[in-house]
Design an enzyme around this catalytic site. Structure first.
Site, PDB file in Angstrom:
ATOM      1  N   ASP A 204      -1.539  -0.653   5.053  1.00 38.69           N
ATOM      2  CA  ASP A 204      -2.258   0.687   5.088  1.00 38.69           C
ATOM      3  C   ASP A 204      -1.734   1.551   6.220  1.00 38.69           C
ATOM      4  O   ASP A 204      -1.239   2.706   6.171  1.00 38.69           O
ATOM      5  CB  ASP A 204      -3.664   0.786   4.953  1.00 38.69           C
TER       6      ASP A 204
ATOM      7  N   ASP B 124      -4.193  -2.556  -3.229  1.00 35.25           N
ATOM      8  CA  ASP B 124      -5.493  -1.992  -3.317  1.00 35.25           C
ATOM      9  C   ASP B 124      -5.552  -0.925  -4.535  1.00 35.25           C
ATOM     10  O   ASP B 124      -6.463   0.001  -4.747  1.00 35.25           O
ATOM     11  CB  ASP B 124      -6.133  -1.311  -1.822  1.00 35.25           C
TER      12      ASP B 124
ATOM     13  N   ASP C 135       0.750  -1.119   0.053  1.00 32.87           N
ATOM     14  CA  ASP C 135      -0.225   0.201  -0.169  1.00 32.87           C
ATOM     15  C   ASP C 135       0.971   1.121  -0.196  1.00 32.87           C
ATOM     16  O   ASP C 135       2.050   1.264   0.248  1.00 32.87           O
ATOM     17  CB  ASP C 135      -0.988  -0.031   1.166  1.00 32.87           C
ATOM     18  N   GLY C 136       0.284   2.284  -0.338  1.00 38.13           N
ATOM     19  CA  GLY C 136       1.026   3.616  -0.467  1.00 38.13           C
ATOM     20  C   GLY C 136       0.011   4.638   0.184  1.00 38.13           C
ATOM     21  O   GLY C 136      -1.045   4.563   0.239  1.00 38.13           O
TER      22      GLY C 136
ATOM     23  N   GLU D 152       2.112   3.922  -4.042  1.00 37.59           N
ATOM     24  CA  GLU D 152       1.561   2.660  -4.387  1.00 37.59           C
ATOM     25  C   GLU D 152       2.593   1.971  -5.206  1.00 37.59           C
ATOM     26  O   GLU D 152       2.741   0.558  -4.914  1.00 37.59           O
ATOM     27  CB  GLU D 152       0.323   2.687  -5.055  1.00 37.59           C
TER      28      GLU D 152
ATOM     29  N   HIS E 255      -9.542  -0.296   2.491  1.00 37.09           N
ATOM     30  CA  HIS E 255     -10.585   0.154   3.647  1.00 37.09           C
ATOM     31  C   HIS E 255     -11.833  -0.603   3.614  1.00 37.09           C
ATOM     32  O   HIS E 255     -12.698  -0.129   4.151  1.00 37.09           O
ATOM     33  CB  HIS E 255     -10.883   1.732   3.639  1.00 37.09           C
TER      34      HIS E 255
END
Length: 152
Positions: free
Chosen positions: A138, A74, A14-15, A52, A128
């Site tokens: 995240d 994601d 994730d970023g 990301e 999320h």
């Protein structure tokens, strides 16, 4: 090396960016069997898409030998970029279908080089949405971005 001899590593990336552009962070969870490692990094002035990409790059570059890697992100930007857009960008001299330069070309090239060492499968999960491993990376990416903000 035969596929059966290659180690399988599950990766979740994730970023995060505090503002876009702004201070950013990335994170990756690498899982080999029961062994887990979370890695992360940050940049002072960046974008969410760059972070990301860096999550996937950081994970792949951390692997010391060729592996079968299952990356869950994601980011549709990262997944579609690797699965659909990258071959066309290369063929078009790193230009989009409307003849504009590809954004983040430096990171796409770096990711393509990192992927070339491995056998990679790409998976997407909605961010999320309660996916435990995505929530972990995240939070780690957000902490990395906040750490960058604190050190500025």
């Amino acid at each position: 090396m035969r596929v059966s001899e290659v180690q399988r590593v599950d990766v979740f990336t994730d970023g995060a960016c505090l503002g876009n552009p702004g201070p950013g962070g990335w994170a990756a969870l690498l899982r080999y069997g029961t062994v887990e490692k979370v890695i992360s990094g940050c940049e002072r002035e960046t974008t969410n898409n760059r972070m990301e990409l860096m999550g996937a790059i950081g994970a792949l570059e951390a692997l010391k030998r060729p592996c079968h890697v299952r990356i869950t992100t994601d980011s549709q930007y990262v997944k579609q970029g690797m699965q659909q857009w990258l071959p066309r960008w290369r063929a078009n001299g790193w230009r989009t279908s409307d003849n504009k330069p590809v954004k983040n070309q430096d990171l796409w090239q770096r990711l393509a080089a990192a992927v070339a060492r491995h056998e990679v499968e790409w998976f997407w999960t909605r961010g999320h949405s309660g996916h435990p491993d995505n929530e972990r990376v995240d939070a780690a990416a957000r902490r990395a971005a906040e750490k960058q903000t604190a050190s500025s």
